[in-house]
Write a protein that holds these residues in place. Sequence first.
Motif, PDB file in Angstrom:
ATOM      1  N   THR A   1      -3.283  -3.667   4.994  1.00  0.00           N
ATOM      2  CA  THR A   1      -2.825  -4.583   4.029  1.00  0.00           C
ATOM      3  C   THR A   1      -1.496  -4.808   4.134  1.00  0.00           C
ATOM      4  O   THR A   1      -0.963  -6.210   4.058  1.00  0.00           O
TER       5      THR A   1
ATOM      6  N   ARG B   1      -7.298  -1.000   3.935  1.00  0.00           N
ATOM      7  CA  ARG B   1      -6.159  -0.887   3.313  1.00  0.00           C
ATOM      8  C   ARG B   1      -4.731  -0.551   4.022  1.00  0.00           C
ATOM      9  O   ARG B   1      -3.710  -0.971   3.584  1.00  0.00           O
TER      10      ARG B   1
ATOM     11  N   VAL C   1       0.675  -1.168   0.016  1.00  0.00           N
ATOM     12  CA  VAL C   1      -0.018   0.100   0.046  1.00  0.00           C
ATOM     13  C   VAL C   1       0.753   1.171   0.026  1.00  0.00           C
ATOM     14  O   VAL C   1       1.756   1.327   0.734  1.00  0.00           O
TER      15      VAL C   1
END
Length: 550
Positions: free
Chosen positions: A298, A295, A65
């Motif tokens: 991640t 996110r 990310v």
Amino acid sequence: MADIDKQARRIKPLEALSNDDENNVNDKTYLLDRHDHEAEENYLDGIFTAKDGTLSIDDIVNSSVVGLFHIFVTISCGLCYSTATIILNAYSSFIVAACDLHITISNSSWVGSSLSIGMMIGSLVLGIVSDYIGRRKTILISVSCNIIIMIVSAFSYNYLMAALLAFLNGFCLGGVITSCHPYMVEFLPKQYRGLSVPCMTSFVIFGTIYCNVAGFLILPFRFYYPIGEIYFTSWRLHFIICTVPMLIGILSLLFLPNSLRFTLKRGNTIQVVQIFNQIDRINAFCYCKKKSWHRLKTNAFLSYCVAKNMDKIQISTTATTLRQTIATLTQWPWLKRLIVISVGWFGYCFIFKGLVQWWPVIISYYSKGHSCWHNSFNSSVIEHSLSSNYSVTTFCIGSSRLRFVLTNLIIGNLLAIPVAIACILLINRTGRKFQFCAFAIIMSLLVFLIWIIDNALSTTILVIIFIAVSNNVWLPLKLWTSELFLTKVRATVFGICNVIGNLGALLCIAIFPVLFQASCIAALTIPAAIWLVCSLLCIILPDTTESNID
């Protein structure tokens, strides 16, 4: 992916991980909340289902990310990379401002030649070192040495001492220009490389503007304070002030981890997990909405998956030796890529670093009413141009003239900013190869127009445009060079390309006076033709916009 998730609950963590890392990678509530669990699995599922049973480093990095961490890396690397252009511009001002060192026309090239030779040797040596010990260590050592040498140079006893220190500065710059781009590109997924790496490269414009603005504010004010056997003057203060961005750069780099790809290649499980966790900690500052939280997590889950599957990644647990590097670069297609891209570097540095130094002479020639082919040519124009602006015995110029020169330099570099913005926004759409070749055609066309139009006003305007365009060729060229080669040889390739490029610059500096005295037309058209041929040869190389780089 479901099997990996189940293993996270029941399998004992890897013994190689620290206690904190064990808790992080096995605690389900830390990695994923219930709402986002399925989204995370779908996002990462493709990474660990390789048909051949191996994991791709490209897939791992491309799945990470991007957030605040990568912005911080871009700024930190940019400040370190600006060291090169700050030092180059500082020495350029030094030539005309160091009145107490009695720099003459005959010895004025000593500093520039020492700096270029030092960069050539340093690029080759420190490029190899960077592939051995890592990019971050090389940058920290190199920039730290540059800061020390710049401060010592500010107390140079005579011009010979300044020239010798310029060689050492150039040698250390070799570590900066060979390591910053590999370090930056090895953190980024491929869809962000075209944005972040040119942004980092554009810090050369910041470095140039910073150095020239500092010079504008300091250098015209002459003062002399005796310190031992020397007088502390404005150019010495300017050298010290120029180290401020370098110092900020290395201080910020201390808080950043080693290169992600470089660490993955070495198979260091502990460092891989620590790098992902550090990325998450910094990225956490820019996620404030609940819907963005999955996110953020991640990378934490990705670090666990990488750690559990490290045996499937194609790695090299030992440092790359010089023999292995040579063996890799002599294999096809790496040898072909190295030869062709080195030719591109040679052509660009030939016209940019070489020809740019002679633009003031050309402008001075036209401003006196001469032209290349509309009227008679004066073969001694170089001597007349120099003697009209400088004393025969010294290169030092007055305060008002120095302020005028620095003002023009600042304006010219400010005009390069909108060109850089356009390059950054378009580089992923146009591709690295197209943008590089387009710049080559535009630069060559500008030089040919100077010869064709052949008057003072057009020459001044075209030279300003040429400088604005040529300053930005580094953006696609260095990004393209970074992406064309493997991680284990990337810094070495930068070193080789910088050696070839500096050879081109020195060649142009040496032959331009000869060509100009023989034929003004030849002095303009031959560098432009060489650059155009060298750049168009690079068309045979692949564009790397959508390519994996390992």
